[in-house]
Each structure stands twice: as structure tokens, then as C-alpha cells.
Design a protein around this motif. Structure first.
Motif, PDB file in Angstrom:
ATOM      1  N   LYS A 179       0.830  -1.209   0.000  1.00  0.00           N
ATOM      2  CA  LYS A 179       0.000   0.000   0.000  1.00  0.00           C
ATOM      3  C   LYS A 179       0.860   1.252   0.000  1.00  0.00           C
ATOM      4  CE  LYS A 179      -4.337  -1.671   1.486  1.00  0.00           C
ATOM      5  NZ  LYS A 179      -5.607  -1.238   2.039  1.00  0.00           N
ATOM      6  N   GLY A 180       0.329   2.322  -0.536  1.00  0.00           N
ATOM      7  CA  GLY A 180       1.062   3.574  -0.639  1.00  0.00           C
ATOM      8  C   GLY A 180       0.911   4.094  -2.046  1.00  0.00           C
ATOM      9  N   VAL A 181       1.457   5.263  -2.294  1.00  0.00           N
ATOM     10  CA  VAL A 181       1.374   5.862  -3.617  1.00  0.00           C
ATOM     11  C   VAL A 181       2.763   6.317  -4.039  1.00  0.00           C
ATOM     12  CG1 VAL A 181       0.297   7.647  -5.030  1.00  0.00           C
ATOM     13  CG2 VAL A 181      -0.971   6.664  -3.122  1.00  0.00           C
ATOM     14  N   SER A 184       1.791   7.742  -9.584  1.00  0.00           N
ATOM     15  CA  SER A 184       0.442   8.059  -9.135  1.00  0.00           C
ATOM     16  C   SER A 184      -0.255   6.780  -8.704  1.00  0.00           C
ATOM     17  CB  SER A 184      -0.353   8.752 -10.248  1.00  0.00           C
ATOM     18  OG  SER A 184      -1.529   9.332  -9.715  1.00  0.00           O
ATOM     19  N   PHE A 185      -1.540   6.902  -8.498  1.00  0.00           N
ATOM     20  CA  PHE A 185      -2.378   5.773  -8.120  1.00  0.00           C
ATOM     21  C   PHE A 185      -3.199   5.392  -9.342  1.00  0.00           C
ATOM     22  CE2 PHE A 185      -6.466   4.171  -6.536  1.00  0.00           C
ATOM     23  CZ  PHE A 185      -6.035   3.135  -5.726  1.00  0.00           C
ATOM     24  N   MET A 199       9.979   5.843  -0.101  1.00  0.00           N
ATOM     25  CA  MET A 199       8.962   6.854   0.186  1.00  0.00           C
ATOM     26  C   MET A 199       8.793   7.012   1.686  1.00  0.00           C
ATOM     27  SD  MET A 199       5.534   4.842  -1.053  1.00  0.00           S
ATOM     28  CE  MET A 199       6.176   4.327  -2.620  1.00  0.00           C
ATOM     29  N   LYS A 216      10.912   4.919   4.011  1.00  0.00           N
ATOM     30  CA  LYS A 216      10.915   3.453   3.900  1.00  0.00           C
ATOM     31  C   LYS A 216      11.172   3.050   2.454  1.00  0.00           C
ATOM     32  CE  LYS A 216       7.062   3.178   7.020  1.00  0.00           C
ATOM     33  NZ  LYS A 216       5.656   2.840   7.054  1.00  0.00           N
ATOM     34  N   VAL A 237      -6.813   7.753  -1.546  1.00  0.00           N
ATOM     35  CA  VAL A 237      -6.599   6.395  -2.052  1.00  0.00           C
ATOM     36  C   VAL A 237      -5.901   5.491  -1.043  1.00  0.00           C
ATOM     37  CG1 VAL A 237      -6.633   7.079  -4.462  1.00  0.00           C
ATOM     38  CG2 VAL A 237      -4.464   7.122  -3.235  1.00  0.00           C
ATOM     39  N   PHE A 238      -5.411   6.055   0.064  1.00  0.00           N
ATOM     40  CA  PHE A 238      -4.683   5.246   1.020  1.00  0.00           C
ATOM     41  C   PHE A 238      -4.619   5.972   2.355  1.00  0.00           C
ATOM     42  CE2 PHE A 238      -0.331   4.340   2.758  1.00  0.00           C
ATOM     43  CZ  PHE A 238      -0.627   3.077   3.251  1.00  0.00           C
ATOM     44  N   GLU A 276      -3.038   9.561   1.867  1.00  0.00           N
ATOM     45  CA  GLU A 276      -2.545   9.851   0.517  1.00  0.00           C
ATOM     46  C   GLU A 276      -3.733  10.010  -0.413  1.00  0.00           C
ATOM     47  OE1 GLU A 276       0.945   8.686  -1.087  1.00  0.00           O
ATOM     48  OE2 GLU A 276       1.680   7.458   0.576  1.00  0.00           O
ATOM     49  N   SER A 277      -3.689  11.082  -1.181  1.00  0.00           N
ATOM     50  CA  SER A 277      -4.716  11.296  -2.202  1.00  0.00           C
ATOM     51  C   SER A 277      -4.068  11.079  -3.555  1.00  0.00           C
ATOM     52  CB  SER A 277      -5.271  12.712  -2.103  1.00  0.00           C
ATOM     53  OG  SER A 277      -4.333  13.635  -2.607  1.00  0.00           O
ATOM     54  N   VAL A 278      -4.855  11.178  -4.616  1.00  0.00           N
ATOM     55  CA  VAL A 278      -4.272  11.093  -5.955  1.00  0.00           C
ATOM     56  C   VAL A 278      -3.206  12.168  -6.134  1.00  0.00           C
ATOM     57  CG1 VAL A 278      -6.091   9.919  -7.223  1.00  0.00           C
ATOM     58  CG2 VAL A 278      -6.317  12.334  -6.753  1.00  0.00           C
TER      59      VAL A 278
END
Lengths: 360, 130
Positions: free
Chosen positions: A289-291, A312-313, A338, A341, B42-43, B63-65
Motif C-alpha cells: 500500500k502507498g502511492v 500516481s495511483f 517513500m 521506507k 486512495v490510502f 494519501e490522495s491522488v
């Protein structure tokens, strides 16, 4: 800030507006993710009037473009056919990426990025002089991109009674006139659809008819995640004047044959190719998980191997995805740093999504 | 833009909201104004139960886009619950920032600290300046 002819309509639709390279543009109309999904599943539209349409006219326009572009316009045999290309400087760096439409032997139309407008025009004008080519910026045009599996059918409804008959048989990557409009079957989303160039005064009326045909307004936020999923580069992020197309995943757009075609930047990238390219542009998919964000560092076996250029996501995959420029010998796994980590990511060949389906 | 700022809550400069429950514990989230600025979430990484934080510590990540941002603990205390719904449905914060989109619950060290926080009028003034 500069405004497109559709600006008032965006505001009336409660768009969240942002400064996009000096243009006041919609980033979303509520939810960027809903807009993204709508284009993957149905049909959405973007105001891309900030992009620059440049018409090139003259007896030697073909020779001029063969000099100016790394791809070869001689590949365009049929009227209306489009070509994606980089425009390089003498050092082989990318000044811009653009689409060129072949209209006839004395007329090509090209569409360049908004953010690079001034320097592109200066460069094109400088090179055009010796070829006697007229460089005509079409500031009188607006542009609306209609994208998605149902985009063409809905656009036909909005355009007019005979639009389907006149446009339906146009193949992908072609442009065709429809009345005062130019309709191109191109886009920046990985879906079918049109990019419609039209006189500024007609833009609001077409936008409204597209709304009536249930084409959803989408902002530049969704446009960015759609293009990233589709494996399409963004100028300024994934390449710039210091990066050659060979290090930006754009080697396929360079026409090496015929060997005697002396396009600008050829010497530099030929030398780079002979000496061996050091880096490559790859796709990343975060396992946890994460972006992933622009400029995060990429590691392989504890050593820094490169940097994220666009992160991005992905709404379609529900995972973080990215492009990264990494050392040529990078394998199929890496870590992305990020927030202090290092997280596991797999290395893939873009695209991530095409025509609504995952490519992973 | 319409601004929703419930009067029964307290607020921070970093756009957290705090609700005092009947048992004296605090429920904490981010404001509707904050979620609007961030865009689609999104997270969300909620803090671990039993973790203790001082006021101003970063204790959760959203976290957003568009961007990642920290959530700051408004008051010294111990985490007693994280909102598990957010792991699979971070967009709950976009839809209901002051309700189902709460992020964590805290047992404050000093129950009186709540009263020191900004009230809704002060918060409204703060975001009007943004």
C-alpha cells in the motif's frame, strides 16, 4: 491567467480550477477517480484548448518535417494520417513530443504541448525559414477530447445527423474534416475516441451538446492517471531537453531508416546508441500500500538505480504505478523509497492498461 | 465552495477535527475542507492501538491522488482505536469527513486540553484566510 473559450462552462459545472502552465484549467469536477472510471467504461471529455495547433504550409513542408522530427513523415502516405514524434535539439534532447497530421503535400498540421508553446514556436520558426515554410499558430481553434469505449458513438450524436455516416469509417490515428471542424481519432487515455478541433466560437455549443449526449466532463487530473495507465509519456516529467528519446522509452518513435535522412539530433543519438544507452524508462507497480510520487528514488540491491519520473495511483488496478528512469541492467524487481521506507515494486513494460483492461 | 464546519467539534490549524465523546475519549479526523483540498483519497495509514503521541506529532498518513499528507495528533494521549474501514475504503473520508470518515480515537492525558483547541468560529476564520 489564460482562459479557454470553455472556461465559464467549467466554473458553472463546479470544476476545481488550477494553474496549469499559465492556463486556468479544471483539475476535476468533483471526483478525479470517478472521472477516470467513466472514461474507461463509457465516455468522458476534456477541454484541451490550451494545447497549441500549428499549421505548416509550403512546397517544401515535407522536407522541413523530415529535418525537424525524429520520426519520418514520409511514413504518412494517406491524407489525414497522424504520426507521433519527438522534436530533438542538436544534442538529442527532447524539445517536445507532438502529433503531426498529413493533410496534403503542402500542408501538415501539428499539435504541440501547451507548456512548451513559446519555445516550440521559436524553434519551429527558426528551422522553417530556409525551407520557406509558413508556420501558422491556430489560436482561433479550441479543442475537445472525447474519450472512452462509447465516445465515438456519443460524439456522433452531438456533432450532427450525418456525423456517423461521415466519420464512422475513419481508422484510428487519422484526422478528417467535418464541416468547420477537424476530427481526429487520437487521444491520450488508451481508449478509443476523438480529439475535435473547432473554431473557438463553436466550442461552448459542442460542449453542451456532448453533455446532452451524456459525455461526462473530466479534468486534467483524470487525464494524467489515464495516460499513465496507458503508458504514455508526459513532457517535462518523463523526458525533457536533457533526455534523449532512447532513455525515455521512445526509441520506437525514431525512424533510423533511411540512413541518409539527416534529422536534427541524429548525430547525437546515433553516438549515444553506439556507446550504449545508460538508462531506460520502465513501468513500476507497487506491491504493497502507498502511492508512488514523482522524483522518489529507486533502489536495486541496496544501490540507487534511478528515479520516478511520473508516479500516481491507478484507479483501474487499485495500485500505485509509475514510470521510472533506471539503470539499463535493472531487472524485474526494485524498491521505491517513500517517507523514509523502501517498499517493494515490480518492474514492468508499460502500458499498464489498454482499452479498459489490465495488461499486467 | 460551501464550507461545512460543525459547531460541536474542535479544530487544529493542520485541519484535524476533534470530538469529545461522553466517556471523555476523543475521536479525530480531518475536516471537510481538508479532504476537499486533497482530492480523492486512495490510502490511509491509521496509528497503532496503544501508541502514545504528544500534541503535534505526526501519527497517521493519508494519501490522495495528488499528494501524501500527515495527520497530527492534536493532544497528548494514547491511541485506543483506528478506523479499520479506511483500509479498504479510504474514500469514506471524502464522502463523510466528520462522520464515518473518522481516523482514530485517543485517550487524552489531560481531559481539559480539549477546551484549549480552536472552536468552529476560529477554524472558519482560519480557512477563510487560505
Amino acid at each position: 491567467m489564460k482562459k479557454t473559450p470553455l472556461h465559464d462552462l467549467h466554473v458553472s459545472l463546479n470544476a476545481r480550477m488550477v494553474d496549469f502552465g499559465g492556463w486556468d484549467m479544471p483539475i476535476n469536477y468533483g471526483s478525479q477517480i470517478d472521472e477516470h472510471h467513466f472514461i474507461r467504461k463509457d465516455a468522458g471529455m476534456f477541454d484541451v484548448s490550451h494545447m497549441t495547433i500549428v499549421d505548416l504550409k509550403g512546397d517544401k513542408v515535407k522536407e522541413f518535417l523530415q529535418k525537424l522530427l525524429a520520426n519520418d513523415v514520409a511514413r504518412l502516405k494517406d491524407s489525414g494520417k497522424a504520426l507521433y514524434s519527438c522534436m530533438l535539439n542538436e544534442d538529442g534532447g527532447v524539445i517536445d513530443d507532438l502529433i503531426t497530421y498529413y493533410i496534403n503535400d503542402t500542408f501538415y498540421r501539428t499539435v504541440v504541448n501547451a507548456s512548451t508553446r513559446e519555445k516550440d514556436l521559436a524553434w519551429i520558426n527558426k528551422q522553417a525559414e530556409v525551407f520557406g515554410v509558413d508556420v501558422i499558430e491556430r489560436n482561433d481553434y479550441a479543442m475537445i477530447a472525447v474519450q472512452g469505449p462509447n465516445a465515438r458513438a456519443k460524439a456522433h450524436k452531438a456533432l450532427g445527423d450525418d456525423a456517423e455516416e461521415k466519420l464512422n469509417d475513419m481508422a484510428p490515428f487519422y484526422i478528417r474534416d467535418y464541416g468547420d471542424l477537424s476530427v481526429a481519432r487520437t487521444g491520450y487515455t488508451g481508449e478509443d475516441g476523438y480529439e475535435i478541433m473547432l473554431p473557438e466560437k463553436d466550442a461552448s455549443a459542442l460542449w453542451s451538446r456532448l453533455l446532452e449526449a451524456e459525455v461526462k466532463p473530466c479534468g486534467l487530473g483524470a487525464r494524467d492517471t489515464l495516460r499513465l495507465e496507458a503508458g504514455m509519456n508526459l513532457y517535462g516529467n518523463d523526458m525533457d531537453e536533457t533526455i534523449s528519446p532512447l532513455e525515455a522509452g521512445l526509441g520506437w518513435t525514431v525512424a533510423w531508416e533511411p540512413a541518409e535522412r539527416d534529422f536534427i539530433g541524429r548525430k547525437a543519438i546515433t553516438k549515444q546508441k553506439e556507446q550504449g544507452v545508460k538508462n531506460k524508462l520502465v513501468g513500476l507497480v507497487l506491491e504493497g500500500k502507498g502511492v508512488i510520487r514523482d522524483h522518489q528514488k529507486v533502489f536495486v540491491d541496496g544501490l540507487e538505480a534511478g528515479e520516478v519520473t511520473s508516479g500516481s495511483f491507478s484507479p483501474t488496478l487499485s495500485k500505485a504505478i509509475a514510470f521510472a528512469r533506471v539503470a539499463k541492467d535493472t531487472g524485474d524487481k526494485c524498491k521505491v523509497e517513500m517517507r523514509g521506507k523502501q517498499l517493494d515494486a515490480i518492474v514492468v513494460k508499460p502500458p499498464f492498461v489498454r482499452n479498459g483492461k489490465s495488461c499486467l | 465552495m460551501s464550507v461545512n464546519i460543525p459547531t460541536e467539534l474542535r479544530y487544529t490549524k493542520s485541519h484535524e477535527w476533534i470530538r469529545r465523546e461522553e466517556n471523555g475519549t476523543l475521536t479525530i479526523g480531518i475536516t471537510d475542507h481538508a479532504q476537499h483540498l486533497l482530492g480523492d483519497l486512495v490510502f490511509v495509514e491509521t496509528p497503532e492501538v496503544e501508541d502514545t503521541f504528544s500534541a503535534g506529532d505526526d501519527c497517521a498518513v493519508i494519501e490522495s491522488v495528488k499528494a501524501a499528507s500527515d495527520v497530527y495528533c492534536p493532544i497528548d494521549g494514547e491511541v485506543i482505536e483506528g478506523n479499520e474501514v479506511l483500509a479498504d475504503a479510504p474514500e469514506t473520508i471524502n464522502h463523510d469527513a466528520f462522520g464515518d470518515g473518522w481516523i482514530f480515537k485517543l485517550k487524552p492525558e489531560d481531559e481539559g486540553a480539549f477546551d484549549e483547541l480552536m472552536d468552529s468560529d476560529e477554524y472558519a476564520e482560519l480557512i477563510a484566510e487560505d
